[in-house]
Design a protein around this motif. Sequence first.
Motif, PDB file in Angstrom:
ATOM      1  N   ALA A   1      48.451  37.298  37.381  1.00  0.00           N
ATOM      2  CA  ALA A   1      48.060  36.319  36.359  1.00  0.00           C
ATOM      3  C   ALA A   1      49.058  36.303  35.208  1.00  0.00           C
ATOM      4  CB  ALA A   1      46.662  36.634  35.849  1.00  0.00           C
ATOM      5  N   VAL A   2      49.504  37.479  34.781  1.00  0.00           N
ATOM      6  CA  VAL A   2      50.485  37.543  33.694  1.00  0.00           C
ATOM      7  C   VAL A   2      51.796  36.901  34.124  1.00  0.00           C
ATOM      8  CG1 VAL A   2      51.813  39.093  32.223  1.00  0.00           C
ATOM      9  CG2 VAL A   2      49.417  39.591  32.701  1.00  0.00           C
ATOM     10  N   THR A   3      52.248  37.223  35.341  1.00  0.00           N
ATOM     11  CA  THR A   3      53.504  36.654  35.840  1.00  0.00           C
ATOM     12  C   THR A   3      53.402  35.135  35.976  1.00  0.00           C
ATOM     13  OG1 THR A   3      53.928  38.700  37.061  1.00  0.00           O
ATOM     14  CG2 THR A   3      55.190  36.755  37.703  1.00  0.00           C
TER      15      THR A   3
ATOM     16  N   LEU B   1      44.908  30.573  43.361  1.00  0.00           N
ATOM     17  CA  LEU B   1      46.035  31.438  43.701  1.00  0.00           C
ATOM     18  C   LEU B   1      45.691  32.908  43.497  1.00  0.00           C
ATOM     19  CD1 LEU B   1      49.048  29.434  42.201  1.00  0.00           C
ATOM     20  CD2 LEU B   1      48.468  29.737  44.611  1.00  0.00           C
ATOM     21  N   GLN B   2      44.937  33.207  42.455  1.00  0.00           N
ATOM     22  CA  GLN B   2      44.554  34.598  42.207  1.00  0.00           C
ATOM     23  C   GLN B   2      43.647  35.142  43.302  1.00  0.00           C
ATOM     24  OE1 GLN B   2      42.967  35.171  38.269  1.00  0.00           O
ATOM     25  NE2 GLN B   2      44.730  34.233  37.264  1.00  0.00           N
ATOM     26  N   TRP B   3      42.797  34.311  43.865  1.00  0.00           N
ATOM     27  CA  TRP B   3      41.921  34.773  44.946  1.00  0.00           C
ATOM     28  C   TRP B   3      42.711  35.138  46.202  1.00  0.00           C
ATOM     29  CZ3 TRP B   3      38.057  30.231  43.987  1.00  0.00           C
ATOM     30  CH2 TRP B   3      37.194  30.592  42.952  1.00  0.00           C
ATOM     31  N   MET B   4      43.907  34.594  46.354  1.00  0.00           N
ATOM     32  CA  MET B   4      44.730  34.903  47.520  1.00  0.00           C
ATOM     33  C   MET B   4      45.483  36.221  47.360  1.00  0.00           C
ATOM     34  SD  MET B   4      46.279  31.059  48.125  1.00  0.00           S
ATOM     35  CE  MET B   4      47.231  31.554  49.546  1.00  0.00           C
ATOM     36  N   ILE B   5      45.420  36.826  46.186  1.00  0.00           N
ATOM     37  CA  ILE B   5      46.127  38.068  45.889  1.00  0.00           C
ATOM     38  C   ILE B   5      45.139  39.230  45.946  1.00  0.00           C
ATOM     39  CG2 ILE B   5      47.557  39.261  44.170  1.00  0.00           C
ATOM     40  CD1 ILE B   5      48.848  36.798  45.415  1.00  0.00           C
ATOM     41  N   PRO B   6      45.547  40.395  46.460  1.00  0.00           N
ATOM     42  CA  PRO B   6      44.649  41.567  46.426  1.00  0.00           C
ATOM     43  C   PRO B   6      44.159  41.849  45.011  1.00  0.00           C
ATOM     44  CG  PRO B   6      46.545  42.005  47.822  1.00  0.00           C
ATOM     45  CD  PRO B   6      46.798  40.677  47.171  1.00  0.00           C
ATOM     46  N   GLN B   7      42.919  42.298  44.913  1.00  0.00           N
ATOM     47  CA  GLN B   7      42.278  42.451  43.608  1.00  0.00           C
ATOM     48  C   GLN B   7      43.033  43.424  42.703  1.00  0.00           C
ATOM     49  OE1 GLN B   7      38.163  43.399  43.938  1.00  0.00           O
ATOM     50  NE2 GLN B   7      37.732  43.135  41.760  1.00  0.00           N
TER      51      GLN B   7
ATOM     52  N   TYR C   1      43.345  25.679  39.966  1.00  0.00           N
ATOM     53  CA  TYR C   1      44.392  26.064  40.927  1.00  0.00           C
ATOM     54  C   TYR C   1      44.920  27.467  40.625  1.00  0.00           C
ATOM     55  CZ  TYR C   1      44.099  21.070  41.692  1.00  0.00           C
ATOM     56  OH  TYR C   1      43.633  19.807  41.948  1.00  0.00           O
ATOM     57  N   GLU C   2      44.920  27.846  39.359  1.00  0.00           N
ATOM     58  CA  GLU C   2      45.332  29.203  39.021  1.00  0.00           C
ATOM     59  C   GLU C   2      44.355  30.226  39.583  1.00  0.00           C
ATOM     60  OE1 GLU C   2      46.283  31.875  35.006  1.00  0.00           O
ATOM     61  OE2 GLU C   2      45.846  29.736  34.868  1.00  0.00           O
ATOM     62  N   ARG C   3      43.064  29.952  39.483  1.00  0.00           N
ATOM     63  CA  ARG C   3      42.063  30.859  40.068  1.00  0.00           C
ATOM     64  C   ARG C   3      42.197  30.908  41.582  1.00  0.00           C
ATOM     65  NH1 ARG C   3      38.306  28.377  36.413  1.00  0.00           N
ATOM     66  NH2 ARG C   3      37.463  27.213  38.181  1.00  0.00           N
TER      67      ARG C   3
END
Length: 375
Positions: A212-214, A199-205, A195-197
């Motif tokens: 990820a740090v936040t 969420l990261q895919w939904m954020i601009p690269q 689920y963390e990955r």
Amino acid sequence: MTDTADPGDVSVRDGSQRIPVIDGASPNEVRDPATREEIKRAAVWLGMASGLALVVLLIQPLLIILAGLVFAAMLDGGVRLLGRVLPIGRGWRLLIVCLLTVAFLTGTFYLTGVQVAEQVNQLRATLESQAVRVTSWATAHGLMPAADDFTGLAQQAMSSVGRLTSWVGTALGALTTLFMILVIGLFVAMDPRVYERGLQWMIPQAHREEFAVTLRRMGFTLRRLLAGRILGMVAEGILTWLALMMGGVPMALILGILTGLLAFIPNIGAFISGVLMVAVGFSAGFETGIWAIATYFIVQTFDGYVLIPLVAKKTVDMPPALTLGTQILASALFGILGLALADPITAMVKAALERRGERTAEDQDAAESTSNSAR
């Protein structure tokens, strides 16, 4: 007759024919950079307003998902703590945590089931008798309708089929919500990295690293907050039970359990448990009621000035006024579920803002070092 074209028009050749093409901007085309910039800003504000409206419409499902994430953080904290002593796979550790939780709850209710059931009935009867006394006193002073009128109104309300159906629907809805929270939390705790990955895919690269740090900071803060809250709940429940038992207050066990459970919601939960404690104490006599009041103030003073500050140094430092204000706003906007999630929401927002402040300071230091090296 020959068609004439405006001086500003241009033409293109299609074989042997020339086709006139109008030059210049059309009425629905914006060429002015300032106007286009204003349109972009208006689109951003419109998108934000639409997003807020969508959140308001979907607030209950979002709160259920958030509650599932909070439950997942509790399970994840237990899994991480167990991993310090048992170097086995995460799935096995999660299974052990779930089994230990179920075993603790089952054992507690099995060993104290009869006593708790009897005390619950006594507590209900005591509260009803105390409520009758308060109602009689208020009626005698003209603050409430007469007892017969009040009883008639209550019976009429209780006989309403529609209200009974509403209560049944509310109870079923609460059970369904609880089941969904448990299921979401269990699935997330099984493999939080997936689920963390996602969420990261939904954020601009370009912003994924900071996100990820936040996200890790928010999860760490949430786990520490819940660990401190559980420790405070256990300590407050045990202290209340022992103190009430020493003073001969009836139903000390059930009052201790209720105090510990209500301690999950600080301030407001303490007030509710205090009212129950004092009502039961005075039902057994004046001296017992005074002992219950003293127990309430001593336990709450120890919890507020000794236990919570010690736990806060190791967990999350949130000012009491901020916590109470957040609870009031969350309860008014989102109901009981928002009230229960007020502290986790505040803690995660605080962690995100702190990380934002750290990132801003790092950028300023980098800019200053670059400027100094250029000189």
